[in-house]
Design a protein around this motif. Structure first.
Motif, PDB file in Angstrom:
ATOM      1  N   PRO A 282      -2.473 -12.978  17.792  1.00  0.00           N
ATOM      2  CA  PRO A 282      -1.699 -14.054  18.288  1.00  0.00           C
ATOM      3  C   PRO A 282      -1.292 -13.737  19.748  1.00  0.00           C
ATOM      4  CG  PRO A 282      -0.810 -13.861  16.101  1.00  0.00           C
ATOM      5  CD  PRO A 282      -1.555 -12.563  16.242  1.00  0.00           C
ATOM      6  N   GLU A 283      -0.891 -12.427  20.096  1.00  0.00           N
ATOM      7  CA  GLU A 283      -0.347 -12.262  21.417  1.00  0.00           C
ATOM      8  C   GLU A 283      -1.638 -12.370  22.475  1.00  0.00           C
ATOM      9  OE1 GLU A 283       1.241  -8.488  20.861  1.00  0.00           O
ATOM     10  OE2 GLU A 283       3.076  -9.462  19.710  1.00  0.00           O
ATOM     11  N   SER A 284      -2.916 -12.140  21.959  1.00  0.00           N
ATOM     12  CA  SER A 284      -3.822 -12.153  22.855  1.00  0.00           C
ATOM     13  C   SER A 284      -4.154 -13.710  23.133  1.00  0.00           C
ATOM     14  CB  SER A 284      -5.076 -11.442  22.382  1.00  0.00           C
ATOM     15  OG  SER A 284      -4.946 -10.303  22.099  1.00  0.00           O
ATOM     16  N   TYR A 285      -3.844 -14.493  22.086  1.00  0.00           N
ATOM     17  CA  TYR A 285      -4.063 -15.872  22.437  1.00  0.00           C
ATOM     18  C   TYR A 285      -3.329 -16.506  23.566  1.00  0.00           C
ATOM     19  CZ  TYR A 285      -4.077 -20.993  21.298  1.00  0.00           C
ATOM     20  OH  TYR A 285      -4.309 -22.255  21.683  1.00  0.00           O
ATOM     21  N   VAL A 286      -1.966 -16.072  23.488  1.00  0.00           N
ATOM     22  CA  VAL A 286      -1.044 -16.465  24.541  1.00  0.00           C
ATOM     23  C   VAL A 286      -1.511 -15.870  26.039  1.00  0.00           C
ATOM     24  CG1 VAL A 286       1.320 -15.983  25.554  1.00  0.00           C
ATOM     25  CG2 VAL A 286       0.961 -16.540  23.125  1.00  0.00           C
ATOM     26  N   HIS A 287      -2.062 -14.743  25.919  1.00  0.00           N
ATOM     27  CA  HIS A 287      -2.734 -14.156  27.162  1.00  0.00           C
ATOM     28  C   HIS A 287      -4.012 -15.066  27.890  1.00  0.00           C
ATOM     29  CE1 HIS A 287      -0.185 -10.794  28.318  1.00  0.00           C
ATOM     30  NE2 HIS A 287      -0.047 -10.520  26.977  1.00  0.00           N
ATOM     31  N   ARG A 288      -4.668 -15.179  26.832  1.00  0.00           N
ATOM     32  CA  ARG A 288      -6.044 -15.883  27.214  1.00  0.00           C
ATOM     33  C   ARG A 288      -5.637 -17.316  27.475  1.00  0.00           C
ATOM     34  NH1 ARG A 288     -10.326 -15.430  22.127  1.00  0.00           N
ATOM     35  NH2 ARG A 288     -10.911 -13.388  22.393  1.00  0.00           N
ATOM     36  N   ILE A 289      -4.687 -18.096  26.951  1.00  0.00           N
ATOM     37  CA  ILE A 289      -4.755 -19.434  27.099  1.00  0.00           C
ATOM     38  C   ILE A 289      -3.701 -19.522  28.581  1.00  0.00           C
ATOM     39  CG2 ILE A 289      -5.110 -20.140  24.776  1.00  0.00           C
ATOM     40  CD1 ILE A 289      -2.313 -21.561  25.421  1.00  0.00           C
ATOM     41  N   GLY A 290      -3.171 -18.669  28.747  1.00  0.00           N
ATOM     42  CA  GLY A 290      -2.162 -18.493  29.971  1.00  0.00           C
ATOM     43  C   GLY A 290      -3.006 -18.704  31.317  1.00  0.00           C
ATOM     44  N   ARG A 291      -4.362 -18.410  31.054  1.00  0.00           N
ATOM     45  CA  ARG A 291      -5.227 -18.547  32.108  1.00  0.00           C
ATOM     46  C   ARG A 291      -5.556 -20.044  32.423  1.00  0.00           C
ATOM     47  NH1 ARG A 291      -5.947 -13.072  30.154  1.00  0.00           N
ATOM     48  NH2 ARG A 291      -4.834 -12.008  31.807  1.00  0.00           N
ATOM     49  N   THR A 292      -5.175 -20.830  31.871  1.00  0.00           N
ATOM     50  CA  THR A 292      -5.426 -22.395  32.395  1.00  0.00           C
ATOM     51  C   THR A 292      -3.970 -22.985  32.471  1.00  0.00           C
ATOM     52  OG1 THR A 292      -6.330 -24.452  31.719  1.00  0.00           O
ATOM     53  CG2 THR A 292      -5.951 -23.118  29.983  1.00  0.00           C
ATOM     54  N   GLY A 293      -3.974 -24.194  32.936  1.00  0.00           N
ATOM     55  CA  GLY A 293      -2.711 -24.818  32.932  1.00  0.00           C
ATOM     56  C   GLY A 293      -1.850 -24.094  33.922  1.00  0.00           C
TER      57      GLY A 293
ATOM     58  N   LEU B  84      -5.529 -18.823  12.291  1.00  0.00           N
ATOM     59  CA  LEU B  84      -5.089 -20.004  13.445  1.00  0.00           C
ATOM     60  C   LEU B  84      -3.650 -20.123  12.992  1.00  0.00           C
ATOM     61  CD1 LEU B  84      -6.154 -22.359  15.431  1.00  0.00           C
ATOM     62  CD2 LEU B  84      -6.196 -23.779  13.453  1.00  0.00           C
ATOM     63  N   ARG B  85      -3.176 -20.262  11.683  1.00  0.00           N
ATOM     64  CA  ARG B  85      -1.825 -20.638  11.372  1.00  0.00           C
ATOM     65  C   ARG B  85      -0.987 -19.447  11.858  1.00  0.00           C
ATOM     66  NH1 ARG B  85      -4.293 -24.500   8.849  1.00  0.00           N
ATOM     67  NH2 ARG B  85      -4.292 -25.182  11.106  1.00  0.00           N
ATOM     68  N   ALA B  86      -1.509 -18.092  11.924  1.00  0.00           N
ATOM     69  CA  ALA B  86      -0.745 -17.059  12.381  1.00  0.00           C
ATOM     70  C   ALA B  86      -0.316 -17.277  14.084  1.00  0.00           C
ATOM     71  CB  ALA B  86      -1.291 -15.782  12.552  1.00  0.00           C
ATOM     72  N   ILE B  87      -1.350 -17.865  14.808  1.00  0.00           N
ATOM     73  CA  ILE B  87      -1.039 -18.229  15.988  1.00  0.00           C
ATOM     74  C   ILE B  87      -0.038 -19.305  16.260  1.00  0.00           C
ATOM     75  CG2 ILE B  87      -2.173 -19.245  18.257  1.00  0.00           C
ATOM     76  CD1 ILE B  87      -4.793 -17.696  17.189  1.00  0.00           C
ATOM     77  N   GLU B  88      -0.326 -20.284  15.390  1.00  0.00           N
ATOM     78  CA  GLU B  88       0.741 -21.434  15.458  1.00  0.00           C
ATOM     79  C   GLU B  88       1.909 -21.188  15.375  1.00  0.00           C
ATOM     80  OE1 GLU B  88      -1.363 -24.054  12.648  1.00  0.00           O
ATOM     81  OE2 GLU B  88      -1.836 -25.726  14.470  1.00  0.00           O
ATOM     82  N   LYS B  89       2.128 -20.108  14.256  1.00  0.00           N
ATOM     83  CA  LYS B  89       3.357 -19.443  13.963  1.00  0.00           C
ATOM     84  C   LYS B  89       4.280 -19.046  15.290  1.00  0.00           C
ATOM     85  CE  LYS B  89       5.746 -17.151  10.394  1.00  0.00           C
ATOM     86  NZ  LYS B  89       5.473 -15.868   9.481  1.00  0.00           N
ATOM     87  N   MET B  90       3.327 -18.077  15.804  1.00  0.00           N
ATOM     88  CA  MET B  90       3.841 -17.440  16.912  1.00  0.00           C
ATOM     89  C   MET B  90       4.085 -18.442  18.066  1.00  0.00           C
ATOM     90  SD  MET B  90       2.638 -14.233  19.056  1.00  0.00           S
ATOM     91  CE  MET B  90       3.055 -14.101  20.917  1.00  0.00           C
ATOM     92  N   ILE B  91       3.257 -19.321  18.501  1.00  0.00           N
ATOM     93  CA  ILE B  91       3.776 -20.038  19.806  1.00  0.00           C
ATOM     94  C   ILE B  91       4.443 -21.035  19.114  1.00  0.00           C
ATOM     95  CG2 ILE B  91       1.736 -19.685  20.734  1.00  0.00           C
ATOM     96  CD1 ILE B  91       0.526 -22.334  19.827  1.00  0.00           C
ATOM     97  N   ARG B  92       4.849 -21.409  18.017  1.00  0.00           N
ATOM     98  CA  ARG B  92       5.852 -22.540  17.459  1.00  0.00           C
ATOM     99  C   ARG B  92       5.585 -23.748  17.799  1.00  0.00           C
ATOM    100  NH1 ARG B  92      11.076 -19.663  16.112  1.00  0.00           N
ATOM    101  NH2 ARG B  92      10.549 -17.491  16.737  1.00  0.00           N
ATOM    102  N   ILE B  93       4.048 -23.882  18.087  1.00  0.00           N
ATOM    103  CA  ILE B  93       3.674 -25.669  17.983  1.00  0.00           C
ATOM    104  C   ILE B  93       2.305 -25.737  17.294  1.00  0.00           C
ATOM    105  CG2 ILE B  93       4.812 -26.562  20.336  1.00  0.00           C
ATOM    106  CD1 ILE B  93       2.636 -25.631  21.993  1.00  0.00           C
ATOM    107  N   PRO B  94       2.144 -26.803  16.768  1.00  0.00           N
ATOM    108  CA  PRO B  94       0.989 -26.975  16.114  1.00  0.00           C
ATOM    109  C   PRO B  94      -0.292 -26.980  17.201  1.00  0.00           C
ATOM    110  CG  PRO B  94       2.273 -28.920  15.961  1.00  0.00           C
ATOM    111  CD  PRO B  94       3.053 -28.064  16.683  1.00  0.00           C
TER     112      PRO B  94
END
Ligand code: AMP
Length: 404
Positions: free
Chosen positions: A325-336, A356-366
């Motif tokens: 899930p942490e890599s997800y945060v890094h990846r999408i930090g590149r847009t917006g 996918l659920r694990a990522i949602e859990k970490m970022i706390r938004i669906p």
């Protein structure tokens, strides 16, 4: 009267204010609002939870540039970053913020001949921005001295940890004086990061931007359920139906990234890939073409993409789900980035719901399920090769050379 949320209200000097104005920044970002006054107020250790794109470089850069003595010809600030790209980028951002002050800033990284760096260092540099391996080389050769620092900054600390730089970073810290301010920035806060912070920073102020900002709020996050065999067409359709598409596509392996970029390029898309097998010069060339929009689709792996800062990306596509899930945060930090809206689209295979659920859990938004293609042509269709919207597509010869 000055608006409360302006840069002036943070206590910056006239010189810094003109530099900020010249950069076109009108309002401080949330991390800047918190960190700038803290640093201007005096020596502090700060642990900031912030990812790239939040303006953290200016958050620490502006106050540090104010405090540095340009007459003292010694290194007063050391910024450690995980990648060469980030070293170049952070040094550039700092240089653009120094205003009329004659502070010398030098990026120092591996993959580049050490001699010019030594010559640069001999000229009396005040801020060094570097990757841990090369910084350590210089320290061992005594071509760099960091025993009189006012600031030591560990940027993207979690990435440095992920890339196995922890021991190097610890060694580097052992060369530094104790009476300095240490600033650590990290998008995520795993235990190891917190324990390094506790060990090397003593008392520190934790600056968190709140859980909601763990992912960039301007980024619209959706996922598309898709089988492996449908992935390529789905990607093409998504691109074809976004005339202004300018984005990063993440793959799991170097091989997958190279293959996908080649396939896209062969079909006339302005695509190229960034992966670990490229030389430094090749990487820089790809990045330059991406920055200039000659490449509109950059296919990358997590490791290769670290530190990429390209403004105005319309999309980050997770062609393959990230390992964690942490890599997800890094990846999408590149847009917006910097207040601009962007889209993060994640392809999710039939057996990947749990990830996918694990990522949602970490970022706390669906993450919204999207049929991004509801407005698009059916899945079975061939990707559109010549589309009147796609005027940025380059010819095959221009774009595919680097993907072999
Ligand atoms: P960083 O998070 O430091 O990598 O910064 C991301 C991008 O945002 C950089 O290109 C900065 O120049 C830009 N930036 C930083 N602060 C601001 C601001 N207050 N307003 C607009 N853009 C900014």
């Amino acid at each position: 009267m000055q608006k409360k949320d302006s840069f002036q209200a943070l206590g910056l000097s006239m010189d810094s204010l003109s530099a900020v104005q010249a950069k076109g920044f009108t309002q401080p970002s949330p991390i800047q609002e918190k960190v700038i006054p803290l640093l201007l107020a005096g020596n502090k250790n700060i642990m900031g939870q912030a990812q790239t794109g939040t303006g953290k470089t200016a958050a620490f850069g502006l106050p540090i540039l104010e405090k540095i003595d340009p007459r003292a010809r010694e290194v007063q600030a050391l910024v450690l970053v995980p990648t060469r790209e980030l070293a170049i980028q952070v040094a550039g951002e700092l240089a653009s913020l120094r205003g009329r002050k004659t502070v010398k800033i030098l990026p120092v990284y591996g993959g580049q001949s050490i001699q010019p760096q030594i010559r640069g260092l001999q000229q009396g540099v005040q801020i060094v921005v570097g990757t841990p391996g090369r910084i350590l080389d210089h320290l061992r050769q005594k071509t760099l001295r960091i025993h009189n620092l006012a600031y030591c900054i560990l940027d993207e600390a979690d990435e440095m940890l992920n890339m196995g730089f922890l021991e190097d970073v610890k060694k580097i810290l052992s060369f530094t004086n104790t009476n300095k301010s240490t600033l650590m920035f990290s998008a995520t806060m795993p235990q190891e990061i917190l324990s390094v912070a506790r060990k090397y920073m003593g008392d520190f102020e934790l600056v968190q931007m709140g859980e909601a900002t763990l992912t960039v709020p301007q980024t619209d996050q959706t996922f598309i359920p898709v089988r492996d065999t449908e992935k390529y067409l789905t990607l093409c359709q998504l691109i074809d139906h976004t005339p202004e598409f300018y984005g990063l596509v993440f793959c799991r392996t170097k091989h997958e990234a190279r293959k996908l970029a080649k396939r896209l390029a062969n079909q006339g898309y302005a695509a190229d890939s960034l992966h670990g097998n490229l030389t430094q010069a090749q990487r820089e060339k790809v990045m330059m073409r991406f920055r200039k929009s000659a490449v509109r689709i950059l296919v990358a792996t997590d490791v290769a993409s670290r530190g990429i800062d390209v403004m105005n990306l319309s999309h980050v596509i997770n062609y393959a789900l990230p390992q964690d899930p942490e890599s997800y945060v890094h990846r999408i930090g590149r847009t917006g980035r910097a207040g601009k809206a962007g889209k993060a689209v994640t392809f999710v295979g039939p057996n990947e719901d749990r990830k996918l659920r694990a990522i949602e859990k970490m970022i706390r938004i669906p993450i919204r399920k999207s049929s991004a293609l509801s407005q698009a042509v059916p899945l079975q269709a061939e990707p559109v090769k010549k589309n009147r919207f796609m005027d940025w597509r380059r010819s095959r010869t221009q774009v595919s050379a680097r993907t072999r």
